[in-house]
Design an enzyme around this catalytic site. Structure first.
Site, PDB file in Angstrom:
ATOM      1  CB  CYS A  80     -24.260  16.148   5.619  1.00 31.80           C
ATOM      2  SG  CYS A  80     -26.019  15.985   5.319  1.00 31.80           S
ATOM      3  CB  CYS A 134     -34.474   9.242  10.929  1.00 29.29           C
ATOM      4  SG  CYS A 134     -34.996   7.885   9.876  1.00 29.29           S
ATOM      5  CE  LYS A 183     -32.637   8.601  16.688  1.00 26.70           C
ATOM      6  NZ  LYS A 183     -33.454   9.742  17.040  1.00 26.70           N
ATOM      7  CG  HIS A 220     -28.077  16.743  10.597  1.00 28.20           C
ATOM      8  ND1 HIS A 220     -26.926  17.512  10.517  1.00 28.20           N
ATOM      9  CD2 HIS A 220     -28.120  16.030   9.435  1.00 28.20           C
ATOM     10  CE1 HIS A 220     -26.324  17.279   9.360  1.00 28.20           C
ATOM     11  NE2 HIS A 220     -27.029  16.393   8.691  1.00 28.20           N
TER      12      HIS A 220
END
Lengths: 384, 467
Positions: free
Chosen positions: A87, A204, A328, A332
């Site tokens: 990430c 998530c 959030k 992403h």
């Protein structure tokens, strides 16, 4: 060893709308982000000396090797390198571009992060790894191991985590590029379907498509392109074990890779955490933001829940975290996220962010962590 | 002297009340419930569980043989005894064999082990009988069958009972069968099969073994005979003149079901729990003929004969919420998990010690135990002093999640980080538990389970269940 501080300038940034970009290809995203950055920097593509492209998950349409950037942009006959580091892919691509400039090898370097997560069947991101050891792990499940231990150690409830989601959605609701542009309530977060305890759906980040770009150049030539360029104060990466769950010494309440990368970046920048006016941190899950606040040194371990409860991480707080809406709410697309954070930091430092503008923003920090805890990258940017 | 020195009993935790089967099909079913192998269990994994219980009494290094008996081996071709031996970390230099074909294989494997030890060709053999027999949906077999495994240790110490003698007959008789392409057990007219097959053949061998060793019907303390239903064993006792009320080992069909190959061993275990030294016990099994074995209880017989006691094994239970869940567990209905790619046998072979024997690494320099096997010590960063070390199977949850997203047949699925007694930290799936059982500090035991399937093969690995 000399520091990278003030040797590299960001002169242009670009970012696509983030979301479920069913009408766009990987290449479309690369193109839109890069051409926005060209225009923003007032740079002609022929002036680009080298490029870095960040993509976590190669896709049938692109994402593998340098050609995934070179082909859509027709940017040939110069070095193009693909970066992948979980990430932290996007920020690490940016860091490599900065190093290339700081080394004196290249004057102007393009960085693009692009990810297509919605062009595939199934939920979440595919599991890649040993077929037997750790089978059954998922991205939320891996971070949840840390969250549960942390919540056990520091007696923190899901309500505190929910406040992170509510805050980031508030910011995202004021961001035209964000994946989710709606406010949510704490009750919605707590009542959402469970994904991996303690994370419900709203704890998530989503799976998102998107692309972002930045153009960096030698600081001493930056004023040729624009007056309000942004200076790179520090850019550091640190790696820790990719299998923290097998490390008998790991306390599971924070990530040493973030702590190490942050320490290095502050040293390079000759700054301390209290000098940071706002931070774009890796809130892949609500708990991760809490841990990041501590690992980046904004407060002691175990104290971030208090900051969140008191509202100090809101845009109008004294430690604004994720004014963009964060992973959030902004979404992403893994390889794009880090470059998107650079985009957001630059817009904040230029004072372009309207209702979610951090007051007197002079120094910003971008942070990715992947793995979880396996790799972290911290970039510190400041006004010229 | 040769005989049994240890017995391990394993009954899977899920139970299906027969009334649920009755209401699903609108049929009449016997009272009680049956054991059901969990979704990640099969005859192989249950055998490993039962075998490990015996290893609490005997060092793995002392075994030189392992026999596996089952009619429902997960493999038609591939020896399961050697997989069990590896998962139990038995030595490489041992004799292994799979006994199959009929439910008589359980007792046949035991007799073969006794003969081998008696002859001096082996010192200590682990015999494991395990079954998870597939029954056709809506058949009578579906309700009467159960799943489970029993392991016994055969050696010259004969701590629990000593072998006295055996008798066998073999003759073609079609009662229960499954063809090479069939996916469930078939049965011919049960009434005729019991009267002219079961009673004739089993009666013959029971009487023969008693006569050959001068044991009268009134001198038999316990008759432990496998039975295809809840009545046939009592008929057999009457036929051979043994009092069914006082001498027949009570059937476990009401709480457990007909297990198959483990039945004679389970009934022997039950008899030994009630026996005193010197008691004569006749064990019998049927299937294309029959076999009977005469044992004499030794000093170890009594309430603590088995690991765990049969009562305790039965008490570890969790009723299935529905008949459909049973169908899902047996892959008869419902969605299976996405198959994985065939795992390379290169990887399997290279990691056998680590993944199946469950060895980690101990650093001779700083003492840290780590898993998976390390190349450089995590703590002191030295490379020279690392050596393989067998990990313990018990530990406590350090942290966890209950994951609703993970691709698995059962949802949600616990994933836990466990600090093992003796060192080492593992990260594994949970099984045999509810989400409420998955908590920091909870005591767990590692259990060998079917991890996933793919490429026409099964993969096994360790999971954690409540201790």
């Amino acid at each position: 060893m000399s520091s990278i501080r003030d040797k590299v300038a960001v002169i242009g940034v670009g970012c696509t709308k983030f979301g479920e970009l069913y009408d766009m290809t990987y290449e479309d995203q690369v193109c839109d982000a890069a051409f926005q950055a060209y225009a923003d920097a007032n740079v002609d593509p022929s002036e680009i000396d080298a490029a870095y492209v960040g993509t976590y998950l190669p896709h049938a349409q692109g994402g593998k090797a340098g050609i995934s950037l070179a082909d859509p942009l027709r940017l040939y006959d110069r070095p193009v390198t693909r970066v992948e580091n979980f990430c932290a892919t996007g920020t690490d691509a940016f860091r490599n571009a900065c190093l290339a400039v700081a080394s004196g090898q290249h004057d102007i370097v393009l960085v693009v992060g692009s990810e297509k997560l919605k062009d595939r069947p199934g939920r979440g991101i595919p599991r890649i790894g040993h077929q037997i050891l750790g089978k059954g792990n998922t991205a939320p499940g891996l971070f949840a191991l840390a969250a549960n231990r942390y919540m056990h150690e520091f007696k923190v409830g899901r309500e505190t985590l929910a406040k992170v989601a509510v805050k980031n959605h508030w910011n995202g609701a004021r961001n035209q590029l964000a994946h989710f542009q709606m406010e949510i309530t704490e009750e919605q977060v707590l009542k959402a379907p469970m994904i991996a305890t303690p994370f419900g759906l709203f704890d998530c980040c989503p799976t998102t498509d998107g692309g972002a770009a930045a153009i960096v150049c030698r600081a001493d030539i930056a004023s040729r392109f624009r007056d309000d360029y942004v200076l790179v104060k520090g850019a550091a990466l640190a790696v820790a074990t990719g299998r923290p769950y097998f490390d008998p010494t790991f306390d599971y309440v924070g990530f040493r890779s973030t702590q190490a990368a942050a320490k290095k970046a502050y040293e390079q920048a000759d700054l301390s955490p209290s000098d940071i006016d706002f931070a774009e941190v890796h809130d892949c899950f609500t708990w991760t933001e809490i841990s990041n606040i501590e690992d980046l040194g904004f407060c002691e371990k175990g104290k971030a829940p208090g900051l969140v409860e008191e509202g100090r991480t809101r845009v109008d707080g004294d430690i604004p975290i994720n004014p963009s809406g964060g992973l959030k709410s902004f979404g992403h697309p893994i390889g794009a996220s880090g470059v998107r954070m650079i985009y957001e930091c630059v817009q904040q430092l230029r004072g372009n962010c309207g209702e979610r503008q951090v007051k007197d923003a002079e120094i910003g920090l971008a942070h990715n962590v992947g793995g979880p805890g396996a790799v972290s990258c911290v970039v510190i940017l400041g006004q010229r | 002297m040769t005989g049994l020195s240890s017995i391990g009993v394993y009954l899977p935790r899920p139970r299906l009340e027969r009334s649920k089967i009755a209401s699903a099909w609108g049929s009449r079913q016997p009272a009680g419930e049956r054991t059901v192998a969990n979704y990640d269990e099969d005859a192989l994994t249950m055998a490993v569980e039962a075998a490990h219980r015996c290893l609490e009494d005997h060092e793995a290094l002392t075994f030189d043989g392992l026999f596996f008996a089952s009619t429902s081996s997960p493999y038609r071709e591939k020896q399961v005894a050697s997989v069990i031996a590896t998962a139990c970390d038995l030595p490489r230099a041992i004799l292994t064999a799979d006994f199959a074909g009929s439910v008589r294989a359980g007792l046949a494997a035991l007799t073969a082990a006794v003969r081998a030890v008696e002859s001096g060709s082996a010192r200590r053999i682990l015999v494991v009988a395990s079954d998870c027999r597939p029954a056709p949906a809506e058949s009578a077999l579906e309700a009467i069958f159960g799943d489970g495994a029993v392991a016994v240790v055969v050696d010259a110490k004969a701590r629990l009972c000593k072998f006295v003698g055996a008798a066998a007959v073999a003759e073609e008789f079609t009662f229960q069968w499954r063809t090479d392409t069939g996916d469930s057990v078939q049965v011919q007219d049960a009434r005729f099969s019991i009267s002219h097959g079961y009673l004739r053949d089993l009666g013959e061998v029971v009487e023969r073994v008693m006569n050959e060793h001068g044991v009268g019907a009134d001198q038999v303390a316990a008759l432990a005979v496998a039975s295809p239903d809840d009545k046939a064993a009592a008929q057999l006792a009457r036929a051979v003149g043994i009092d069914a009320k006082t001498r027949l080992v009570p059937s476990l069909i009401p709480q457990v079901g007909v297990l198959g190959t483990p039945d004679p061993l389970l009934l022997l275990a039950s008899a030994l729990e009630r026996a005193k030294a010197g008691d004569r016990i006749v064990v019998g099994a049927f299937g294309e003929g029959a076999e009977a074995v005469l044992f004499e209880a030794a000093a170890g017989a009594g309430p603590s004969a088995c690991r765990p006691s049969i009562e305790k094994a039965i008490a570890r239970r969790a009723p299935l919420p529905s008949y459909e869940r049973y169908l899902k567990y047996r892959r008869i209905l419902g969605e299976d998990e996405t198959p994985v790619e065939l795992i390379s046998n290169v990887l399997e072979a290279r990691e056998l010690q680590q993944d199946v024997r469950l060895y980690g690494t101990r650093c001779g320099s700083c003492g840290m135990v780590q898993y998976p096997q390390a190349r450089v010590c995590l703590a002191c960063l030295k490379r020279e002093a690392l050596e393989p070390v067998k990990l313990g199977k018990n530990g406590r949850i350090f942290t966890f999640t209950v994951d609703h997203l993970a691709a698995n047949l059962e949802h949600p699925m616990g994933m836990v980080v466990i600090d093992l007694e003796g060192g080492g930290r593992v990260y594994v799936q949970t099984t045999d538990c509810t989400p409420e059982d998955v908590q920091i500090g909870a005591e767990m035991t590692l259990t060998f389970r079917r991890l996933h399937a793919g490429g026409e093969n099964y993969n096994y690995f360790w999971k954690a269940r409540p201790a």
